[in-house]
Design a protein around this motif. Structure first.
Motif, mmCIF file in Angstrom:
data_model
loop_
_atom_site.group_PDB
_atom_site.id
_atom_site.type_symbol
_atom_site.label_atom_id
_atom_site.label_comp_id
_atom_site.label_asym_id
_atom_site.label_seq_id
_atom_site.Cartn_x
_atom_site.Cartn_y
_atom_site.Cartn_z
ATOM 1 N N GLU A 59 0.839 -1.203 0.000
ATOM 2 C CA GLU A 59 0.000 0.000 0.000
ATOM 3 C C GLU A 59 0.874 1.252 0.000
ATOM 4 O O GLU A 59 1.821 1.367 0.779
ATOM 5 C CB GLU A 59 -0.899 -0.008 1.233
ATOM 6 N N ASN A 60 0.536 2.200 -0.884
ATOM 7 C CA ASN A 60 1.270 3.460 -0.994
ATOM 8 C C ASN A 60 0.277 4.614 -0.923
ATOM 9 O O ASN A 60 -0.699 4.641 -1.681
ATOM 10 C CB ASN A 60 2.043 3.519 -2.309
ATOM 11 N N LEU A 61 0.549 5.588 -0.045
ATOM 12 C CA LEU A 61 -0.408 6.651 0.232
ATOM 13 C C LEU A 61 0.238 8.027 0.148
ATOM 14 O O LEU A 61 1.417 8.199 0.494
ATOM 15 C CB LEU A 61 -1.001 6.478 1.636
ATOM 16 N N THR A 62 -0.554 9.004 -0.285
ATOM 17 C CA THR A 62 -0.117 10.396 -0.253
ATOM 18 C C THR A 62 -1.358 11.277 -0.164
ATOM 19 O O THR A 62 -2.486 10.795 -0.342
ATOM 20 C CB THR A 62 0.724 10.757 -1.491
ATOM 21 N N PHE A 63 -1.163 12.566 0.110
ATOM 22 C CA PHE A 63 -2.308 13.472 0.192
ATOM 23 C C PHE A 63 -1.877 14.888 -0.184
ATOM 24 O O PHE A 63 -0.695 15.166 -0.410
ATOM 25 C CB PHE A 63 -2.916 13.462 1.604
ATOM 26 N N ASN A 64 -2.857 15.754 -0.288
ATOM 27 C CA ASN A 64 -2.644 17.167 -0.607
ATOM 28 C C ASN A 64 -1.978 17.345 -1.963
ATOM 29 O O ASN A 64 -1.085 18.180 -2.134
ATOM 30 C CB ASN A 64 -1.802 17.844 0.483
ATOM 31 N N GLN A 65 -2.435 16.566 -2.953
ATOM 32 C CA GLN A 65 -1.938 16.674 -4.317
ATOM 33 C C GLN A 65 -3.028 17.262 -5.213
ATOM 34 O O GLN A 65 -4.216 17.146 -4.929
ATOM 35 C CB GLN A 65 -1.513 15.297 -4.842
ATOM 36 N N GLU A 66 -2.601 17.877 -6.309
ATOM 37 C CA GLU A 66 -3.547 18.526 -7.210
ATOM 38 C C GLU A 66 -4.367 17.517 -8.010
ATOM 39 O O GLU A 66 -5.544 17.725 -8.294
ATOM 40 C CB GLU A 66 -2.800 19.459 -8.168
ATOM 41 N N ASN A 67 -3.736 16.409 -8.393
ATOM 42 C CA ASN A 67 -4.398 15.433 -9.244
ATOM 43 C C ASN A 67 -3.675 14.096 -9.135
ATOM 44 O O ASN A 67 -2.687 13.962 -8.395
ATOM 45 C CB ASN A 67 -4.441 15.918 -10.708
ATOM 46 N N SER A 68 -4.156 13.108 -9.905
ATOM 47 C CA SER A 68 -3.574 11.758 -9.852
ATOM 48 C C SER A 68 -2.118 11.746 -10.300
ATOM 49 O O SER A 68 -1.281 11.043 -9.723
ATOM 50 C CB SER A 68 -4.395 10.802 -10.717
ATOM 51 N N LYS A 69 -1.805 12.521 -11.328
ATOM 52 C CA LYS A 69 -0.424 12.564 -11.833
ATOM 53 C C LYS A 69 0.519 13.081 -10.752
ATOM 54 O O LYS A 69 1.590 12.506 -10.517
ATOM 55 C CB LYS A 69 -0.335 13.460 -13.069
ATOM 56 N N ASP A 70 0.134 14.170 -10.086
ATOM 57 C CA ASP A 70 0.974 14.712 -9.024
ATOM 58 C C ASP A 70 1.128 13.712 -7.881
ATOM 59 O O ASP A 70 2.190 13.636 -7.257
ATOM 60 C CB ASP A 70 0.381 16.013 -8.496
ATOM 61 N N ALA A 71 0.070 12.958 -7.604
ATOM 62 C CA ALA A 71 0.136 11.953 -6.544
ATOM 63 C C ALA A 71 1.159 10.870 -6.875
ATOM 64 O O ALA A 71 1.971 10.477 -6.025
ATOM 65 C CB ALA A 71 -1.241 11.337 -6.313
ATOM 66 N N ILE A 72 1.130 10.386 -8.116
ATOM 67 C CA ILE A 72 2.097 9.364 -8.548
ATOM 68 C C ILE A 72 3.511 9.933 -8.510
ATOM 69 O O ILE A 72 4.447 9.281 -8.019
ATOM 70 C CB ILE A 72 1.761 8.860 -9.963
#
Length: 397
Positions: free
Chosen positions: A93-106
């Motif tokens: 499992e890989n998690l992140t938050f406070n990103q503008e969109n899916s691309k920025d999250a990746i």
């Protein structure tokens, strides 16, 4: 009632589209690295979507869940995957938050060290991707292990085997040889050495920060990491005497930390994984060369490749107090160089100006994009909390 049904269908289609969009972008990266694309699995989609909802509800980025709220589906990622219908517990499992969109999250996840190894694992071939209320997650697994767990039943004639507990039910154990074979079915479809940045990659960020846990304790911001993983299927003899060196376009050695399984402060790296983390942020618009050396079966081997960091037009570097003169109107960029790797306030600023128009915004964590318009000798002043300051004076119309 029909409006409620329509809304449910719309929301379901919306989340499916976002999941496909994120996974498609991620797979485009994996392809360039030499890895097979991950197939979208609806069970993994469900598991990670509900966990994103859980994190949104609790306002916490976490891999753990606690009973007692409506989105609870399991304490750990593997429990949540099984609850969503998976037959095996082998998940990452890989998690992140406070990103503008899916691309920025990746991009944010793959800029790290530990998460990157998880994302670029040569053993995974299925995944779920989801986002909810600015929380993003990727959940990866192995379809062959899932099939093995679904079809396998304990056989009393196999008591001499070493068993692995990886299935949905803990009492269901699969033989070690079958477990290894399932992993190898995916491994053999991937590159023999997985490196990132990949050869010839452009627009690489100059820095890396904020991974939890931190592979460089006591440091907040360092240079963008290089990672290397040997695919066990093609390297049955564990490579030895592994080294990674980074050089700039002039051939100068870049100092940094070489991270291995033996010195990893959090004991997350395997014997097949290595990382080089530059001590300082990299230079923008610079071509860097990576040299990987290792010995395998008594034979010395070497791999050499390059990548280029991101560049912006009309860029100034700020590492103290600086005054610059610009025409009006102007748009330019400023790279804020951290005082050291523990600098955590370089991206907090105060602004005052006498110009007709002035705007400043961060692009990433280190770059400022500035737009200014005014008359001769009008000025703008930017003061950062770490003591840096930039004074901008208009040359004229």
């Amino acid at each position: 009632m029909k409006y409620i049904v329509t809304l449910i269908i719309f929301l379901f289609a919306f989340y499916v589209f976002r999941a496909q969009d994120g996974l498609q972008y991620f797979n485009s990266i994996r392809e360039k690295v030499g890895l097979i694309p991950l197939r979208q699995d609806p069970r993994l989609d469900r598991a990670i979507l509900w966990h994103c909802k859980y994190m949104s509800y609790t306002h916490e980025l976490t891999h753990k869940e606690s009973p007692g709220n409506q989105f609870f589906r399991g304490k750990t990622p593997d429990q949540r995957a099984v609850q969503a219908g998976m037959n095996c517990r082998y998940v990452a499992e890989n998690l992140t938050f406070n990103q503008e969109n899916s691309k920025d999250a990746i991009d944010d996840l793959i800029s790290t060290v530990y998460h990157r190894f998880s994302l670029l694992s040569p053993e995974m071939d299925i995944a779920g991707f989801a986002s909810f209320d600015n929380y993003y997650g990727l959940l990866l697994s192995n379809s062959y292990l899932d099939s093995l767990c679904r079809s396998f039943t304990n056989d009393p004639d196999l008591v001499s085997f070493i068993y692995v507990t990886v299935c949905d039910l803990y009492q269901k154990k699969v033989p070690l040889l079958d477990y290894v074979e399932a992993l190898e079915k995916v491994q053999k479809q991937n590159a023999d050495i997985i490196v990132y940045p990949y050869p010839g990659q452009q627009d690489i960020p100059v820095s890396f920060s904020e991974e939890e846990p931190n592979p460089v304790p006591k440091c907040f911001i360092v240079g963008y990491p290089i990672t290397v993983e040997f695919n066990p299927y093609y390297h049955p003899l564990l490579p030895t005497r592994v080294s990674i060196k980074l050089r700039d376009s002039k051939g100068k050695i870049v100092p940094g930390r070489f991270l291995t399984a033996s010195n990893d402060p959090h004991h997350k790296l395997t014997l097949y994984q290595y990382s080089f983390i530059p001590r300082n942020v990299l230079s923008p618009g610079e071509k860097y060369w990576v040299e990987l050396k290792y010995t395998e079966g008594g034979v010395k081997k070497k791999k050499l490749w390059s990548f280029t960091t991101v560049s912006f037009p009309a860029i100034f570097e700020l590492n103290g107090q600086k005054t610059i003169y610009v025409p009006s109107p102007s748009e330019f960029y400023v790279m804020v160089e951290p005082r050291n790797c523990r600098d955590t306030v370089f991206n907090h600023l105060q602004v005052k100006y006498s110009t007709d128009y002035f705007n400043v915004e961060f692009v990433g964590s280190l770059f400022l994009r500035i737009n200014i318009r005014g008359r001769k000798e009008q000025f703008a002043q930017i003061d950062l909390e770490n003591g840096y300051s930039l004074r901008i004076i208009i040359l004229g119309e």
